[in-house]
Motif scaffolding. Structure first.
Motif, PDB file in Angstrom:
ATOM      1  N   GLU A 273       0.828  -1.208   0.000  1.00 41.22           N
ATOM      2  CA  GLU A 273       0.000   0.000   0.000  1.00 41.22           C
ATOM      3  C   GLU A 273       0.864   1.260   0.000  1.00 41.22           C
ATOM      4  O   GLU A 273       0.587   2.233  -0.716  1.00 41.22           O
ATOM      5  N   GLU A 274       1.936   1.251   0.810  1.00 51.34           N
ATOM      6  CA  GLU A 274       2.843   2.405   0.853  1.00 51.34           C
ATOM      7  C   GLU A 274       3.553   2.588  -0.489  1.00 51.34           C
ATOM      8  O   GLU A 274       3.774   3.714  -0.945  1.00 51.34           O
ATOM      9  N   ALA A 275       3.908   1.469  -1.114  1.00 55.51           N
ATOM     10  CA  ALA A 275       4.590   1.540  -2.408  1.00 55.51           C
ATOM     11  C   ALA A 275       3.663   2.107  -3.481  1.00 55.51           C
ATOM     12  O   ALA A 275       4.083   2.931  -4.314  1.00 55.51           O
ATOM     13  N   VAL A 276       2.414   1.674  -3.485  1.00 56.64           N
ATOM     14  CA  VAL A 276       1.445   2.185  -4.454  1.00 56.64           C
ATOM     15  C   VAL A 276       1.258   3.685  -4.277  1.00 56.64           C
ATOM     16  O   VAL A 276       1.204   4.456  -5.246  1.00 56.64           O
ATOM     17  N   GLN A 277       1.182   4.137  -3.023  1.00 54.49           N
ATOM     18  CA  GLN A 277       1.028   5.564  -2.745  1.00 54.49           C
ATOM     19  C   GLN A 277       2.261   6.340  -3.209  1.00 54.49           C
ATOM     20  O   GLN A 277       2.159   7.419  -3.796  1.00 54.49           O
ATOM     21  N   ALA A 278       3.454   5.791  -2.962  1.00 53.52           N
ATOM     22  CA  ALA A 278       4.697   6.457  -3.340  1.00 53.52           C
ATOM     23  C   ALA A 278       4.882   6.514  -4.853  1.00 53.52           C
ATOM     24  O   ALA A 278       5.543   7.412  -5.375  1.00 53.52           O
TER      25      ALA A 278
ATOM     26  N   CYS B 186      16.098   9.856  -6.105  1.00 53.38           N
ATOM     27  CA  CYS B 186      15.268   9.942  -7.319  1.00 53.38           C
ATOM     28  C   CYS B 186      13.890   9.314  -7.139  1.00 53.38           C
ATOM     29  O   CYS B 186      13.065   9.373  -8.053  1.00 53.38           O
ATOM     30  N   HIS B 187      13.653   8.678  -5.963  1.00 55.35           N
ATOM     31  CA  HIS B 187      12.355   8.081  -5.600  1.00 55.35           C
ATOM     32  C   HIS B 187      11.982   6.856  -6.441  1.00 55.35           C
ATOM     33  O   HIS B 187      10.823   6.439  -6.442  1.00 55.35           O
ATOM     34  N   GLN B 188      12.942   6.300  -7.154  1.00 54.23           N
ATOM     35  CA  GLN B 188      12.687   5.076  -7.907  1.00 54.23           C
ATOM     36  C   GLN B 188      12.344   3.939  -6.940  1.00 54.23           C
ATOM     37  O   GLN B 188      12.972   3.782  -5.888  1.00 54.23           O
ATOM     38  N   LEU B 189      11.333   3.129  -7.292  1.00 51.58           N
ATOM     39  CA  LEU B 189      10.912   2.001  -6.460  1.00 51.58           C
ATOM     40  C   LEU B 189      11.555   0.704  -6.944  1.00 51.58           C
ATOM     41  O   LEU B 189      11.690   0.475  -8.142  1.00 51.58           O
ATOM     42  N   TYR B 190      11.942  -0.135  -5.981  1.00 51.63           N
ATOM     43  CA  TYR B 190      12.497  -1.454  -6.277  1.00 51.63           C
ATOM     44  C   TYR B 190      11.758  -2.486  -5.439  1.00 51.63           C
ATOM     45  O   TYR B 190      11.218  -2.162  -4.374  1.00 51.63           O
ATOM     46  N   TRP B 191      11.731  -3.729  -5.918  1.00 55.63           N
ATOM     47  CA  TRP B 191      11.102  -4.801  -5.141  1.00 55.63           C
ATOM     48  C   TRP B 191      11.882  -6.088  -5.326  1.00 55.63           C
ATOM     49  O   TRP B 191      12.643  -6.262  -6.282  1.00 55.63           O
ATOM     50  N   GLU B 192      11.674  -7.004  -4.382  1.00 59.19           N
ATOM     51  CA  GLU B 192      12.447  -8.238  -4.346  1.00 59.19           C
ATOM     52  C   GLU B 192      11.807  -9.296  -5.242  1.00 59.19           C
ATOM     53  O   GLU B 192      11.154 -10.225  -4.785  1.00 59.19           O
ATOM     54  N   GLY B 193      11.989  -9.124  -6.539  1.00 50.60           N
ATOM     55  CA  GLY B 193      11.466 -10.056  -7.515  1.00 50.60           C
ATOM     56  C   GLY B 193      12.550 -10.971  -8.057  1.00 50.60           C
ATOM     57  O   GLY B 193      13.652 -11.071  -7.510  1.00 50.60           O
ATOM     58  N   ILE B 194      12.247 -11.601  -9.193  1.00 54.07           N
ATOM     59  CA  ILE B 194      13.199 -12.546  -9.791  1.00 54.07           C
ATOM     60  C   ILE B 194      14.469 -11.830 -10.231  1.00 54.07           C
ATOM     61  O   ILE B 194      15.589 -12.314 -10.020  1.00 54.07           O
ATOM     62  N   GLN B 195      14.328 -10.649 -10.856  1.00 52.79           N
ATOM     63  CA  GLN B 195      15.502  -9.911 -11.314  1.00 52.79           C
ATOM     64  C   GLN B 195      16.404  -9.536 -10.142  1.00 52.79           C
ATOM     65  O   GLN B 195      17.633  -9.607 -10.240  1.00 52.79           O
ATOM     66  N   TYR B 196      15.791  -9.141  -9.034  1.00 52.37           N
ATOM     67  CA  TYR B 196      16.569  -8.775  -7.847  1.00 52.37           C
ATOM     68  C   TYR B 196      17.369  -9.982  -7.354  1.00 52.37           C
ATOM     69  O   TYR B 196      18.577  -9.879  -7.103  1.00 52.37           O
ATOM     70  N   ARG B 197      16.692 -11.130  -7.235  1.00 54.34           N
ATOM     71  CA  ARG B 197      17.380 -12.315  -6.718  1.00 54.34           C
ATOM     72  C   ARG B 197      18.481 -12.780  -7.665  1.00 54.34           C
ATOM     73  O   ARG B 197      19.554 -13.214  -7.219  1.00 54.34           O
ATOM     74  N   ASN B 198      18.230 -12.676  -8.978  1.00 57.10           N
ATOM     75  CA  ASN B 198      19.273 -13.050  -9.951  1.00 57.10           C
ATOM     76  C   ASN B 198      20.477 -12.130  -9.854  1.00 57.10           C
ATOM     77  O   ASN B 198      21.630 -12.571  -9.962  1.00 57.10           O
ATOM     78  N   ALA B 199      20.213 -10.822  -9.657  1.00 61.43           N
ATOM     79  CA  ALA B 199      21.309  -9.857  -9.545  1.00 61.43           C
ATOM     80  C   ALA B 199      22.142 -10.118  -8.300  1.00 61.43           C
ATOM     81  O   ALA B 199      23.385 -10.057  -8.338  1.00 61.43           O
TER      82      ALA B 199
END
Length: 524
Positions: free
Chosen positions: A470-475, A499-512
């Motif tokens: 919810e906080e991420a959607v608002q941001a 820069c307020h860019q949002l990141y999340w722990e998805g597949i790309q994050y885990r691969n990186a």
């Protein structure tokens, strides 16, 4: 993007012998192609060799586009000029380069043509001269200029953009240039080199197709170029075209001959009948069918030619008054560069110098990819304020922010007296190897907890508290779209404080994370 370059989806053929199936396919493809893209690779010369003052071209890339099954297909050929006898392919390349039925594309190709010309004349054996002319030709830099000029309505400098930047802007993908300076004289070529070389030529076709579609859609060509008058169409040519049962080779030869007669008459360039027939003599190796009407008009409106003069094939000499003094000066600079390539320390963040102990780097445009890799392992790595900074701007930024300037530009090392213990020349070409080099040189301590702790986009730090959905959607409102598929996955989100860019722990994050664990050998 890591240092491994995936093999592109289109066909790639390495041609290393004229007796090979690949060479047969190349000559067959040239009979069907009205559009080809050219590029060349070579190993830079440290000192002139006994044959030439210019580098020997090791690889010539030819990407061909042809019509097949109601669609345009493309294939890339890599012509190995270290394996194929140059005398055996000189006629083929010469005919392709000057064929009026094949539009050639390149990116600032004149320098490549100079090196090709001197390669053939120096290494081709007796009787083989250089390749001195390409027409019709279109430079991708000029194509980009026309696209942007029409779109933005302002005058742009034709030489201001790199091919990487043009690809990113026009095609929407980043063209890796990591292997540009690799040793192209070593055989066998690696898979990464083959993929890189093929993509360098093939992307020129893609950029042209964007330009071609835009020009036809706006009708620019139809407004700028009048149709060829019917009086220029030879009656005999119509008769030949109407006889469908005629053998294909005879048809191509006749069409070629008739079309060249028309071209010679209408263009105003004096040509003898022998010259006209000479162009058609290679009809079995190159396309001798006229281009379609739209492509002809594009060529007439925007086509260029490259013609080398003898002065182009001679190395430029210095015009300084005192040759001896300038030689001594250059020698001193070269010694200084050699001695300053190694890191001497301590860095400006060292506690003994009043620093905070946190490593900080400034990566110039030649190692911009290294900056993102450093950020991924949690290291503060900035890039220049402007896209094309002057040396003075880099020095000022490094001084002001107390950073070590990382570069591959040996000329910048001359400013070592201004950036004492604040400049280092990176020796490796690939980003993974550059990262390890910097970690080892500056004794950086990398831990798994640091990975992906900085914003790869702007180098900012993340907000320490992770955000709920919810906080991420608002941001993200009015700024960034979060895919709906993430809402049911109970993921954690982070946001860059700058820069307020949002990141999340998805597949790309885990691969990186796993990638940099492996690169930095954190599990060893």
């Amino acid at each position: 993007m890591d240092s491994h370059i995936a093999r592109p989806a289109f066909e790639i053929h390495l041609v290393s012998s004229i007796d090979s199936p690949e060479f047969t396919l190349l000559t067959h493809t040239l009979t069907r192609s009205h559009l080809i893209a050219l590029d060349a690779e070579w190993k830079p010369l440290q000192t002139p060799d006994q044959h030439s003052s210019f580098p020997r071209v090791s690889l010539l890339q030819i990407a061909c586009q042809f019509h097949s099954d109601h669609r345009n297909d493309s294939v890339a050929f890599l012509l190995d000029l270290l394996s194929v006898p140059l005398s055996s392919i000189w006629h083929l390349l010469r005919d392709v380069f000057v064929s009026p039925y094949v539009l050639k594309l390149g990116f600032r190709f004149k320098q490549d043509l100079v090196y090709l010309s001197t390669t053939f004349s120096s290494y081709g054996g007796g009787g083989v001269s250089g390749l001195d002319r390409i027409e019709p030709f279109m430079d991708i830099a000029s194509i980009y200029y026309h696209l942007q000029h029409k779109q933005k309505g302002r005058k742009l400098h034709k030489q201001s953009k790199s091919l990487t930047a043009i690809c990113s802007e026009v095609l929407g993908f980043s063209l890796s240039k990591e292997l540009q300076c690799s040793d192209w004289s070593v055989r066998p070529l690696t898979e990464e080199q083959i993929a890189y070389a093929a993509m360098d030529a093939h992307c020129l076709l893609e950029i042209f197709n964007v330009f071609y579609s835009k020009v036809l859609k706006e009708g620019d060509v139809l407004r700028n170029v009048s149709a060829v008058p019917s009086t220029e169409m030879n009656t005999g040519l119509r008769v030949i075209l109407e006889k469908q049962d005629m053998h294909e080779k005879i048809l191509r030869t006749k069409v070629s001959e008739a079309s060249n007669i028309i071209r010679a008459t209408a263009s105003g360039f004096p040509q003898s009948m022998a010259n006209i027939r000479g162009i058609c003599s290679a009809s079995s190796s190159i396309n001798c069918m006229p281009m379609d009407e739209d492509l002809q008009k594009v060529v007439k409106s925007y086509g260029e030619r490259i013609i080398l003069k003898e002065s182009d094939k001679k190395p430029k000499t210095s015009k300084r008054k005192s040759k001896r003094s300038s030689t001594m000066k250059v020698g001193c600079i070269e010694k200084q560069i050699v001695s300053d390539e190694d890191w001497h320390g301590p860095p400006p963040w060292d506690l003994s110098l009043g620093g905070d102990g946190c490593p900080k780097f400034l990566c110039d445009v030649m190692v911009e990819g290294l900056a993102k890799h450093l950020r991924c392992v949690g290291v503060d790595a900035a890039v220049p304020f402007s896209k094309n900074p002057y040396s003075r701007e880099l020095i000022d930024q490094a001084h002001k922010e107390k950073r070590v300037l990382l570069t591959r530009d040996a000329k910048l090392l001359r400013h070592g007296y201004l950036l004492r213990n604040q400049i280092y020349r990176v020796k490796n070409l690939l980003k993974n190897e550059q990262l390890l080099e910097v970690i080892e040189t500056f004794d950086l301590k990398i831990s798994e907890d640091q990975l992906m702790s900085r914003c790869t986009k702007c180098n900012g730090r993340f907000i320490q508290k992770s955000l709920t959905t919810e906080e991420a959607v608002q941001a993200a409102k009015g700024f960034q779209k979060i895919p709906n598929c993430l809402f049911d996955q109970n993921l954690e989100f982070w946001q860059c404080m700058d820069c307020h860019q949002l990141y999340w722990e998805g597949i790309q994050y885990r691969n990186a994370v796993q990638k940099f664990i492996d690169v930095c050998k954190l599990n060893d």
